[in-house]
Design an enzyme around this catalytic site. Structure first.
Site, PDB file in Angstrom:
ATOM      1  N   GLU A 158       0.839  -1.206   0.000  1.00  0.00           N
ATOM      2  CA  GLU A 158       0.000   0.000   0.000  1.00  0.00           C
ATOM      3  C   GLU A 158       0.878   1.262   0.000  1.00  0.00           C
ATOM      4  O   GLU A 158       1.295   1.735   1.046  1.00  0.00           O
ATOM      5  CB  GLU A 158      -0.925  -0.015   1.214  1.00  0.00           C
ATOM      6  CG  GLU A 158      -1.910  -1.178   1.147  1.00  0.00           C
ATOM      7  CD  GLU A 158      -2.977  -1.157   2.233  1.00  0.00           C
ATOM      8  OE1 GLU A 158      -3.115  -0.159   2.964  1.00  0.00           O
ATOM      9  OE2 GLU A 158      -3.691  -2.157   2.351  1.00  0.00           O
ATOM     10  N   MET A 221      -9.805  -2.800  -3.089  1.00  0.00           N
ATOM     11  CA  MET A 221     -10.110  -2.287  -1.754  1.00  0.00           C
ATOM     12  C   MET A 221     -11.062  -1.093  -1.892  1.00  0.00           C
ATOM     13  O   MET A 221     -10.699   0.065  -1.655  1.00  0.00           O
ATOM     14  CB  MET A 221      -8.817  -1.922  -1.021  1.00  0.00           C
ATOM     15  CG  MET A 221      -7.969  -3.154  -0.707  1.00  0.00           C
ATOM     16  SD  MET A 221      -6.539  -2.784   0.323  1.00  0.00           S
ATOM     17  CE  MET A 221      -5.369  -2.228  -0.910  1.00  0.00           C
ATOM     18  N   ASP A 224     -13.003   3.196   2.166  1.00  0.00           N
ATOM     19  CA  ASP A 224     -12.165   4.345   2.561  1.00  0.00           C
ATOM     20  C   ASP A 224     -12.078   5.385   1.438  1.00  0.00           C
ATOM     21  O   ASP A 224     -11.092   6.102   1.341  1.00  0.00           O
ATOM     22  CB  ASP A 224     -10.740   3.915   2.979  1.00  0.00           C
ATOM     23  CG  ASP A 224     -10.735   3.003   4.187  1.00  0.00           C
ATOM     24  OD1 ASP A 224     -11.750   2.997   4.934  1.00  0.00           O
ATOM     25  OD2 ASP A 224      -9.739   2.300   4.400  1.00  0.00           O
ATOM     26  N   TRP A 370     -13.672  -7.154   4.112  1.00  0.00           N
ATOM     27  CA  TRP A 370     -12.724  -6.653   5.112  1.00  0.00           C
ATOM     28  C   TRP A 370     -13.531  -6.226   6.319  1.00  0.00           C
ATOM     29  O   TRP A 370     -14.208  -5.224   6.248  1.00  0.00           O
ATOM     30  CB  TRP A 370     -11.882  -5.495   4.582  1.00  0.00           C
ATOM     31  CG  TRP A 370     -10.926  -5.052   5.635  1.00  0.00           C
ATOM     32  CD1 TRP A 370     -11.140  -4.089   6.587  1.00  0.00           C
ATOM     33  CD2 TRP A 370      -9.618  -5.588   5.892  1.00  0.00           C
ATOM     34  NE1 TRP A 370     -10.049  -4.004   7.416  1.00  0.00           N
ATOM     35  CE2 TRP A 370      -9.116  -4.907   7.020  1.00  0.00           C
ATOM     36  CE3 TRP A 370      -8.848  -6.595   5.284  1.00  0.00           C
ATOM     37  CZ2 TRP A 370      -7.852  -5.196   7.551  1.00  0.00           C
ATOM     38  CZ3 TRP A 370      -7.597  -6.862   5.817  1.00  0.00           C
ATOM     39  CH2 TRP A 370      -7.110  -6.168   6.925  1.00  0.00           C
TER      40      TRP A 370
END
Ligand SMILES: *[C@@H]1O[C@H](CO)[C@@H](O)[C@H](O)[C@H]1NC(C)=O
Ligand SMILES: *[C@@H]1O[C@H](CO)[C@@H](O)[C@H](O)[C@H]1NC(C)=O
Ligand SMILES: *[C@@H]1O[C@H](CO)[C@@H](O)[C@H](O)[C@H]1NC(C)=O
Ligand SMILES: *[C@@H]1O[C@H](CO)[C@@H](O)[C@H](O)[C@H]1NC(C)=O
Length: 399
Positions: A158, A221, A224, A370
């Site tokens: 990341e 992902m 966020d 997640w």
């Protein structure tokens, strides 16, 4: 609920017995059945009371692959970041071995993840910048994965080109995937990769076609998108679609946009897994009377009693609090909630259902969640245990 709580005691017994199954069911290959990647944050074993989550709390029928997070990088090779929890040798918790055994016993694939946010990017950038660095790392991975009887590696750097990384990371990341793919696939092991959903970072950091070529699965992902760190107004953690008024960059920060970006980049749809957050992003409102989308905020939301991280609440920490005023918009596939000066954006059974339908209709590989320890795994909220994962699995025809 009773079953769930008794597991902690059973785990204790197993730890004492140090039970070892020696069944080997490895092998690569792309599943055509829907795939559900369930990430596990191994540190949840240290959480108190109802929040403690051990390997044996996993409900095997809700996942096809279980991903153990996180290993780290030290001196260019893969290492444990928590030897007490990961290893055993008569003094630790043996979580790696128990995880792999759990997968084998239940017919799941166990994947070992390296990286994550706290590992940063610089070490990975340095490891990937030379052929010998990449190759040494890949050899260490194969040895480690085989030693603990896992079925593959999930690379969670990341992120390439970000956070102290260099412009060359993009090319070097592809070369790293190439050597990992060669060495893992030669042993019948899987290579999967977790990628950043922010479209600007994705464009800068990844050669989509190469990622699609070398990885067996790509975990997007897709959460966020907005947090109290990146924004100073309330906004959605993981919206499925763009909102009616959104333009410019704001219109790109949603699941649909990210999925199309990767598909347009040329990756096979059957390799793409869409991330579903089993948690919420929280804020403190500047003014409790102004609680819509785009309302001013002054801080991260108060840390949860179990997860203890400002700006973040697990799903069960959200659903156990009855004060929330929930605002839903079924058509857009989002919701948020507020009370006093607290504000949270999260996913519930309805938004997860909408996302799973989107994934199915697009012909994608499946979902990645997640993470397991953030679900309402003990049915604290009366929707049944694991309501979000259950809803997703139903839509995918797995239950
Ligand atoms: C990898 O990155 C480094 C700089 O970070 C660069 O010098 C090198 O040429 C890159 N490419 C290869 C093929 O190693
Ligand atoms: C915060 O708000 C101000 C205006 O009130 C704006 O100029 C600034 O760009 C915002 N910062 C972020 C990170 O959104
Ligand atoms: C939220 O927390 C992060 C990480 O600790 C920090 O960088 C950020 O500034 C905080 N946001 C606000 C609005 O206080
Ligand atoms: C696993 O989840 C499914 C779906 O929610 C449920 O029907 C089943 O009872 C659960 N299994 C265990 C052992 O809790």
């Amino acid at each position: 609920m009773g079953n769930c709580r008794i597991i902690s005691f059973i785990v204790f017994l197993f730890t004492i017995l140090q039970f070892s199954y020696l069944i080997d069911v490895q092998g690569g290959g792309l599943d055509t059945e829907p795939v559900v990647f369930c990430y596990y944050g191994s540190w949840a074993t240290y959480r108190p009371g109802i929040a403690q989550f051990d390997v044996e709390h996993i409900n095997a029928s809700l996942c096809t692959h279980i991903i153990y997070t996180f290993m780290g990088l030290k001196d260019g090779v893969i290492v444990s970041l928590d030897e007490y929890n990961d290893y055993e040798e008569n003094w630790g918790k043996g979580s790696l071995r128990r995880f792999a055994n759990f997968a084998k016993t239940n017919g799941l694939r166990a994947i070992l993840a390296i990286g994550g946010w706290n590992e940063g990017s610089v070490k990975y950038s340095e490891m990937a910048e030379s052929e010998v660095g990449r190759s040494t790392f890949a050899d260490s991975v194969v040895t480690f994965v085989k030693k603990y009887n896992f079925d593959g590696l999930d690379l969670d750097w990341e992120y390439p080109t970000q956070r102290g990384g260099t412009h060359e990371d993009k090319e070097n990341f592809s070369l790293l995937l190439e050597v990992l793919s060669d060495k893992l696939h030669a042993e019948g092991l899987l290579l999967t990769v977790a990628v950043c959903a922010d479209p600007d970072i994705a464009k800068e950091g990844y050669d989509f076609q190469k990622v699609g070529q070398y990885a067996d699965y790509i975990s997007l992902m897709s959460f966020d998108y907005h947090t109290a760190t990146s924004d100073n107004v309330t906004a959605l953690n993981s919206a499925l679609h763009k909102l009616p008024g959104e333009t410019g960059d704001d219109a790109t920060l949603n699941v649909e946009y990210s999925v199309n970006q990767w598909l347009n980049g040329g990756i096979p749809a059957k390799k793409l897994l869409v991330g579903i957050p089993l948690y919420g992003r929280t804020y403190i409102l500047a003014d409790g009377q102004n609680h819509g989308l785009g309302a001013s905020i002054i801080a991260n939301g108060t840390a949860g009693p179990y997860t203890r991280e400002p700006g973040f609440l697990s799903y069960y920490e959200i659903c156990m609090v009855k004060e929330w005023n929930v605002v839903t918009d079924g058509a857009q596939g989002y919701l948020y909630a507020y009370y006093d000066d607290n504000w949270v954006s999260y996913d519930d059974v309805n938004t997860v259902t909408a996302k799973a339908q989107f994934i199915r209709d697009k012909g994608l590989a499946g979902i990645m969640a997640w993470a397991l320890e953030s679900e309402d795994f003990c049915n604290n909220c009366g929707e049944g245990a694991n309501p979000l994962l259950t809803a997703a699995n139903k839509v995918l025809g797995r239950l």
